[in-house]
Design an enzyme around this catalytic site. Structure first.
Site, mmCIF file in Angstrom:
data_model
loop_
_atom_site.group_PDB
_atom_site.id
_atom_site.type_symbol
_atom_site.label_atom_id
_atom_site.label_comp_id
_atom_site.label_asym_id
_atom_site.label_seq_id
_atom_site.Cartn_x
_atom_site.Cartn_y
_atom_site.Cartn_z
ATOM 1 N N LYS A 114 0.865 -1.158 -0.130
ATOM 2 C CA LYS A 114 0.045 -0.045 -0.103
ATOM 3 C C LYS A 114 0.945 1.346 0.035
ATOM 4 O O LYS A 114 0.597 2.483 -0.506
ATOM 5 C CB LYS A 114 -1.008 -0.103 1.184
ATOM 6 C CG LYS A 114 -2.123 -1.057 0.885
ATOM 7 C CD LYS A 114 -3.244 -0.559 1.865
ATOM 8 C CE LYS A 114 -4.418 -1.644 1.561
ATOM 9 N NZ LYS A 114 -5.502 -1.369 2.195
ATOM 10 N N LYS A 196 -3.955 -10.066 -6.361
ATOM 11 C CA LYS A 196 -5.319 -10.415 -5.650
ATOM 12 C C LYS A 196 -6.233 -9.355 -6.091
ATOM 13 O O LYS A 196 -6.055 -8.080 -6.432
ATOM 14 C CB LYS A 196 -5.131 -10.409 -4.292
ATOM 15 C CG LYS A 196 -6.211 -9.789 -3.287
ATOM 16 C CD LYS A 196 -5.851 -9.442 -1.804
ATOM 17 C CE LYS A 196 -6.082 -8.069 -1.585
ATOM 18 N NZ LYS A 196 -6.936 -7.741 -0.474
ATOM 19 N N LYS A 199 -10.631 -4.132 -4.152
ATOM 20 C CA LYS A 199 -11.449 -3.008 -4.596
ATOM 21 C C LYS A 199 -10.903 -1.740 -4.714
ATOM 22 O O LYS A 199 -11.503 -0.807 -5.147
ATOM 23 C CB LYS A 199 -12.727 -3.081 -3.364
ATOM 24 C CG LYS A 199 -12.193 -2.842 -2.141
ATOM 25 C CD LYS A 199 -13.126 -2.437 -1.021
ATOM 26 C CE LYS A 199 -13.075 -3.363 0.101
ATOM 27 N NZ LYS A 199 -12.006 -2.932 1.087
#
Ligand code: ATP
Ligand code: LTN
Length: 334
Positions: A114, A196, A199
């Site tokens: 992230k 993966k 969203k």
């Protein structure tokens, strides 16, 4: 006395739910609810580790509660609540952050991923986020944490912190076990099946949302990457089709071998058409229930109010113990 084992899990109200969230997490919560005493949380405090518009966060938090219910999570037998309503989460997180090591947090792959996406303004909350997650879980003396495969590392950390605390101050926390489903624990991106489904992916063709309309699902499946092999075979040589088969199997309940047999000799076209149908039918009842629930805000409000009261009582008890053990003088009341 409730003898059932305890479950805790949470999802961030950080965007629209994907079928990855559904198959990896939420759907299993429904399966486990009869047998366990479950706490299902809307982890809004986790969601602000990455900047969020206040109105957006409020909207997503309510929608997430409606999604939990629409999937079949029963508010009568589970405790559904919003993390920021129970201040013990923030309080325990502080104590635990004084027991977690920088080195441990530095190893967290989700933080690495992230922070790579947004290198200029990474909050320290994003770094310490796994400690808050540990607090979430440990406050409820949790036995089992149903999550997708990507959360394994965070759960390991929660276990380590719990044991460390217990060793230092005497038995205080239950050391929780992960519950990771055999099928569907890691649904992959439809565009890059090596990573993966997420969203927060910029490419909306990479995921299917739980509330996507049938024509959107059809389009996304049509565009999903496959390979040149042209056969519906479950193998690491064609990650795209392998992922689609996992999705098919998760929604239909059919096992992989029987899917392979069914499509032997036929190409991807028929398989993709049928897959679309299976997903659309799997999600239809959820979408319908969701739409109805969103029309009834008072009902939703009542659920998160009762949930916070129930959660608060349990969480306070653990926090009181922790404060005492670390040497804080108990507060006196007049
Ligand atoms: P983001 O993409 O913003 O990082 P996320 O969807 O990965 O969000 P959460 O909303 O916190 O993260 O995930 C909620 C639950 O869904 C967790 O238990 C997580 O393990 C599970 N989950 C998320 N993505 C997948 C996936 N692709 N496959 C299976 N489970 C998943
Ligand atoms: N970190 C999780 C969300 C989460 C969670 C939890 C899951 C926060 N607290 C406690 C299980 C138990 C995520 O990003 N998927």
């Amino acid at each position: 006395m409730d003898e059932r084992k305890i479950i805790f899990s949470g999802i961030q109200p950080s965007g629209e739910m994907t079928i990855g969230n559904y198959l990896g997490a939420m759907r299993n919560w429904v399966k486990l609810q009869e047998e366990y005493n479950a706490y299902y949380c809307i982890v809004d405090m986790h969601a602000i580790t990455v900047p969020k518009e206040p109105a957006y966060l409020r909207k997503k938090s309510i929608e997430l509660l409606a999604t939990y219910l629409a999937c079949g999570i029963d508010p009568e037998i589970n405790t559904l609540f919003i993390q920021s309503h129970v201040s013990a989460h923030a309080e325990l997180a502080w104590v635990l952050s004084c027991m977690a090591y920088m080195g441990e947090l530095n190893r967290m792959t989700q933080f690495k991923d992230k922070s790579k996406k947004n290198e200029t303004s990474i909050s320290s909350g994003l770094f310490t986020y796994p400690v808050l997650m540990a607090a979430d879980i440990l406050l409820y003396q949790t036995d089992l944490v149903p999550v997708g495969d990507d959360q394994k590392q965070h759960l390991e950390l929660a276990r380590d912190i719990a044991s460390r605390f217990n060793n230092k101050y005497s038995e205080t926390f239950k050391v929780p076990d992960p519950y990771i489903p055999k099928v569907g624990a890691r649904i992959m991106s439809l565009q890059e099946p090596g990573s993966k489904m997420s969203k927060s992916d910029e490419n909306e063709n990479s995921y299917i949302l739980m509330l996507d309309k049938p024509d959107v699902i059809k389009r996304k499946i049509k565009r999903a990457v496959t390979d040149s092999l042209g056969t519906v075979k479950y193998s690491d040589e064609q990650l795209g089709i392998k992922n689609l088969m996992t999705i098919y199997s998760s929604f239909s309940g059919e096992n992989i071998e029987s899917i392979e047999q069914k499509y032997e000799g036929s190409g991807y076209g028929q398989f993709k058409n049928d897959l679309t149908e299976v997903i659309v039918e799997g999600l239809r009842p959820i979408r319908e229930k969701f739409d109805n629930l969103m029309k009834n805000k008072d009902y939703l409000e009542n659920i998160y109010m009762l949930g916070a009261n129930k959660a608060e009582a349990v969480a306070r008890k653990t926090l009181r113990k922790v404060y005492k053990k670390v040497g804080f003088i108990p507060r006196k009341f007049k």
